[in-house]
Design an enzyme around this catalytic site. Structure first.
Site, PDB file in Angstrom:
ATOM      1  N   LYS A 206     -68.627  19.604  21.265  1.00 39.18           N
ATOM      2  CA  LYS A 206     -68.029  20.913  20.984  1.00 39.18           C
ATOM      3  C   LYS A 206     -67.629  21.598  22.284  1.00 39.18           C
ATOM      4  O   LYS A 206     -68.478  21.950  23.091  1.00 39.18           O
ATOM      5  CB  LYS A 206     -69.013  21.826  20.241  1.00 39.18           C
ATOM      6  CG  LYS A 206     -68.284  23.070  19.731  1.00 39.18           C
ATOM      7  CD  LYS A 206     -69.202  24.176  19.294  1.00 39.18           C
ATOM      8  CE  LYS A 206     -69.608  25.082  20.409  1.00 39.18           C
ATOM      9  NZ  LYS A 206     -68.491  25.856  21.003  1.00 39.18           N
ATOM     10  N   GLU A 280     -78.219  21.939  31.217  1.00 39.04           N
ATOM     11  CA  GLU A 280     -77.715  22.369  32.525  1.00 39.04           C
ATOM     12  C   GLU A 280     -77.354  23.840  32.363  1.00 39.04           C
ATOM     13  O   GLU A 280     -76.416  24.181  31.645  1.00 39.04           O
ATOM     14  CB  GLU A 280     -76.513  21.508  32.923  1.00 39.04           C
ATOM     15  CG  GLU A 280     -76.313  21.453  34.428  1.00 39.04           C
ATOM     16  CD  GLU A 280     -75.275  22.432  34.886  1.00 39.04           C
ATOM     17  OE1 GLU A 280     -75.663  23.567  35.236  1.00 39.04           O
ATOM     18  OE2 GLU A 280     -74.091  22.076  34.890  1.00 39.04           O
ATOM     19  N   CYS A 314     -71.733  27.386  37.817  1.00 42.46           N
ATOM     20  CA  CYS A 314     -73.189  27.582  37.698  1.00 42.46           C
ATOM     21  C   CYS A 314     -73.893  27.398  39.041  1.00 42.46           C
ATOM     22  O   CYS A 314     -74.918  28.011  39.289  1.00 42.46           O
ATOM     23  CB  CYS A 314     -73.770  26.676  36.621  1.00 42.46           C
ATOM     24  SG  CYS A 314     -73.098  25.041  36.665  1.00 42.46           S
ATOM     25  N   GLU A 411     -77.502  36.135  37.226  1.00 41.91           N
ATOM     26  CA  GLU A 411     -76.248  35.398  37.368  1.00 41.91           C
ATOM     27  C   GLU A 411     -75.072  36.262  36.884  1.00 41.91           C
ATOM     28  O   GLU A 411     -75.072  36.723  35.744  1.00 41.91           O
ATOM     29  CB  GLU A 411     -76.314  34.102  36.542  1.00 41.91           C
ATOM     30  CG  GLU A 411     -75.110  33.219  36.769  1.00 41.91           C
ATOM     31  CD  GLU A 411     -75.179  31.920  35.979  1.00 41.91           C
ATOM     32  OE1 GLU A 411     -75.543  31.962  34.790  1.00 41.91           O
ATOM     33  OE2 GLU A 411     -74.866  30.866  36.554  1.00 41.91           O
TER      34      GLU A 411
HETATM   35  P1  ADP Z   1     -71.507  31.452  28.384  1.00 46.56           P
HETATM   36  O1  ADP Z   1     -72.444  32.604  28.494  1.00 46.56           O
HETATM   37  O2  ADP Z   1     -71.202  30.811  29.663  1.00 46.56           O
HETATM   38  O3  ADP Z   1     -70.330  31.709  27.489  1.00 46.56           O
HETATM   39  P2  ADP Z   1     -72.874  30.080  26.310  1.00 46.56           P
HETATM   40  O4  ADP Z   1     -74.221  29.519  26.519  1.00 46.56           O
HETATM   41  O5  ADP Z   1     -72.739  31.291  25.432  1.00 46.56           O
HETATM   42  O6  ADP Z   1     -72.321  30.301  27.746  1.00 46.56           O
HETATM   43  O7  ADP Z   1     -71.886  28.990  25.761  1.00 46.56           O
HETATM   44  C1  ADP Z   1     -71.889  27.643  26.164  1.00 46.56           C
HETATM   45  C2  ADP Z   1     -71.585  26.801  24.951  1.00 46.56           C
HETATM   46  O8  ADP Z   1     -72.642  26.964  24.005  1.00 46.56           O
HETATM   47  C3  ADP Z   1     -70.316  27.188  24.216  1.00 46.56           C
HETATM   48  O9  ADP Z   1     -69.685  26.009  23.744  1.00 46.56           O
HETATM   49  C4  ADP Z   1     -70.826  28.020  23.056  1.00 46.56           C
HETATM   50  O10 ADP Z   1     -69.969  28.060  21.937  1.00 46.56           O
HETATM   51  C5  ADP Z   1     -72.114  27.299  22.723  1.00 46.56           C
HETATM   52  N1  ADP Z   1     -73.105  28.086  22.011  1.00 46.56           N
HETATM   53  C6  ADP Z   1     -73.232  29.429  21.954  1.00 46.56           C
HETATM   54  N2  ADP Z   1     -74.286  29.775  21.186  1.00 46.56           N
HETATM   55  C7  ADP Z   1     -74.862  28.624  20.753  1.00 46.56           C
HETATM   56  C8  ADP Z   1     -76.004  28.302  19.939  1.00 46.56           C
HETATM   57  N3  ADP Z   1     -76.788  29.244  19.428  1.00 46.56           N
HETATM   58  N4  ADP Z   1     -76.296  26.998  19.722  1.00 46.56           N
HETATM   59  C9  ADP Z   1     -75.544  26.029  20.260  1.00 46.56           C
HETATM   60  N5  ADP Z   1     -74.458  26.268  21.018  1.00 46.56           N
HETATM   61  C10 ADP Z   1     -74.113  27.545  21.278  1.00 46.56           C
END
Ligand code: ADP
Length: 501
Positions: A206, A280, A314, A411
């Protein structure tokens, strides 16, 4: 005679036009054109080797953050779609991929790498349009490195028996669920897909919701390479789609790159299940400049460390530590260099800092700028012009920063650098390690012995010496503490996709 004249006139005009072309190229490079990419108005999910409409028929918009204009509609995968993708990956694993001789699997991965190299320009332009990063970076770093990861791991596919000590037999885990962020969309896809396939797994990936387009274009390459259906499935959507992958019982391994909070949530969701996990996560990395360092080079390393990819990195060197005796000189040099940075159109080859990836991220960075000023730090921003439309932040430096300030602890994920001074090695090691994170660090000094002694005391997964943000497919990358667990890249990045039989 007349003929000759016209020949020489033609030759002259050819010379002239060549000269004109060269002149315009060297002084004012034209922006890369969006014409290099054929954009569809809408994109479906990539399941079982085919582009497939989402079960619930829902789509979301992906924007160009430099113009705020919609680029395309993208399918939103629900649990039904994720289930279809996992089933397809399982079938492909059981019936095709795990049965195929390893060297044949390797050939597919090589083929993907080669096609990606051939189509690099198209991918670079699309990456910069969808994510906001400067074309110079997507053209020279993101896309070539993505291809390099496929090349590197293709070589491992038929050598897995050499992956663990004692040549013990290994086998794949099965179906890998992979969730990636928006800062290096194609590169993160390559970091995850290439080792998974080389180790013999199949994949459900995804991409992030703000940058799904290059992963979907990669699916076109899978079709072009005749990768068997179901070996890689790409499901687009936001957090709920990611959560559906994590919760699916048919997934054998989750590989996640993203924020620390979501990573911790995934860790909790997997408690009690036999699903392997690598994470990561975030960082707040120290870039340490000793008084004996080559200061002009260090300035370039500081700039690259924090302003590369708008600071959406990161391992960004977001905490600068400068030895007190050279701090005044270094600040002057750094501020002068910062003033030369061009913020603007990501497709312009002259651009140094592109667009912030999304409005929410822009708002988050702006909030931290206010927090820093409120905490008593001194804000310096360059005077460069920024476009009227789109999401932008000028390169920023905070001085007069305390260890306790939120801007030096949390961050920010933007082009915002905090600077502190130090007197002794002990002091800087303590300050550098005083963070919940432990992803990367930089050490700048003329003394090799100091490089070794300081880097061995830093609790950081990657330590660069007299350079910063250098990536290579053969080198492991990953963090300590809240920066995650497990490594990606190199042999270390292959092992989390293998089980010792
Ligand atoms: P950022 O803060 O850098 O946007 P996220 O951790 O929110 O980072 O997003 C990184 C990835 O994790 C994206 O592909 C996002 O759609 C996905 N994501 C966000 N929430 C969840 C969740 N609860 N479970 C799994 N994947 C998630």
């Amino acid at each position: 005679m007349a003929k000759n004249n016209s020949k020489s006139a033609k030759a002259k005009s050819a010379v002239k036009s060549t000269l004109q072309f060269n002149t315009s190229w060297s002084y004012a490079p034209a922006p890369e054109s969006a014409d290099h990419v054929k954009l569809q108005s809408s994109y479906d999910l990539f399941i079982d080797g085919k582009f497939t409409a989402p079960a619930k028929g829902k789509y979301f918009d992906t924007l160009n953050p430099a113009t705020e204009k919609k680029l395309a509609s993208v399918a939103e995968a629900t649990t039904e779609d994720v289930d279809l993708a996992v089933q397809s990956a399982r079938r492909a694993y059981d019936k095709v991929w795990s049965k195929m001789p390893a060297k044949e699997r390797g050939k597919y991965i090589f083929r993907i790498a080669r096609i990606l190299q051939e189509r690099a320009r198209e991918f670079s332009v699309l990456e910069s349009m969808d994510g906001g990063k400067p074309i110079r970076e997507s053209r020279t770093i993101d896309i070539p490195l993505a291809a390099a990861h496929f090349f590197y791991y293709a070589g491992w596919a038929d050598k897995l028996e050499y992956a663990v000590a004692g040549n013990r037999p290994v086998r794949a885990l099965g179906v890998a669920g992979q969730i990636i962020p928006w800062n290096f969309p194609l590169l993160m896809a390559a970091w995850k897909i290439a080792p998974a396939l080389a180790a013999g797994n199949t994949v459900v990936l995804k991409p992030a919701e703000t940058t799904p387009l290059t992963a979907l274009k990669l699916a076109e390459i899978f079709q072009q390479a005749d990768l068997p259906p179901g070996v890689v499935n790409i499901v687009t959507g936001a957090g709920a789609t990611g959560a559906a992958i994590v919760q699916h019982p048919g997934i054998d391994k989750i590989a996640f790159t993203g924020s620390t909070d979501i990573g911790k949530g995934i860790q909790k969701a997997l408690v009690g299940r036999d699903t392997k996990l690598t994470l990561e996560l975030g960082g707040k990395s120290a870039n340490i400049i000793f008084e004996d360092a080559a200061l002009d080079q260090a300035v370039e390393g500081i700039i690259n460390g924090i302003y590369f990819n708008q600071g959406h990195v990161c391992c960004a060197g977001s905490r600068l530590f400068v030895q007190e005796s050279v701090a005044g000189m270094l600040i002057r040099k750094l501020q002068d260099r910062m003033q030369t940075l061009i913020v603007g159109d990501p497709l312009d080859k002259n651009t140094d800092i592109g667009a912030i990836n999304s409005r929410p991220q822009l708002e988050k960075i702006e909030e931290y700028l206010k927090i820093g000023v409120k905490e008593g730090a001194e804000l310096f921003q360059t005077k460069c012009e920024i476009p009227k439309k789109g999401f932008w932040v000028r390169p920023t430096l905070f001085t007069n920063v305390a260890q306790s300030h939120r801007i030096s602890q949390e961050e920010i994920f933007g082009p915002v650098l905090t600077m502190q001074t130090f007197r002794t090695v002990e002091e800087v090691v303590e300050k550098a390690n005083n963070t919940p994170y432990g992803l990367a660090a930089g050490v700048w000094t003329d003394k090799g012995s100091k490089v070794f002694s300081v880097s061995s005391q830093l609790r950081a997964g990657v330590v660069w010496a007299n350079t910063y943000n250098k990536f290579d497919p053969t080198a492991p990358f990953g963090g300590y503490k809240e920066s995650g667990k497990g490594r990606e890249g190199g042999l270390h990045g292959l092992l989390p996709y293998l089980e010792v039989a």
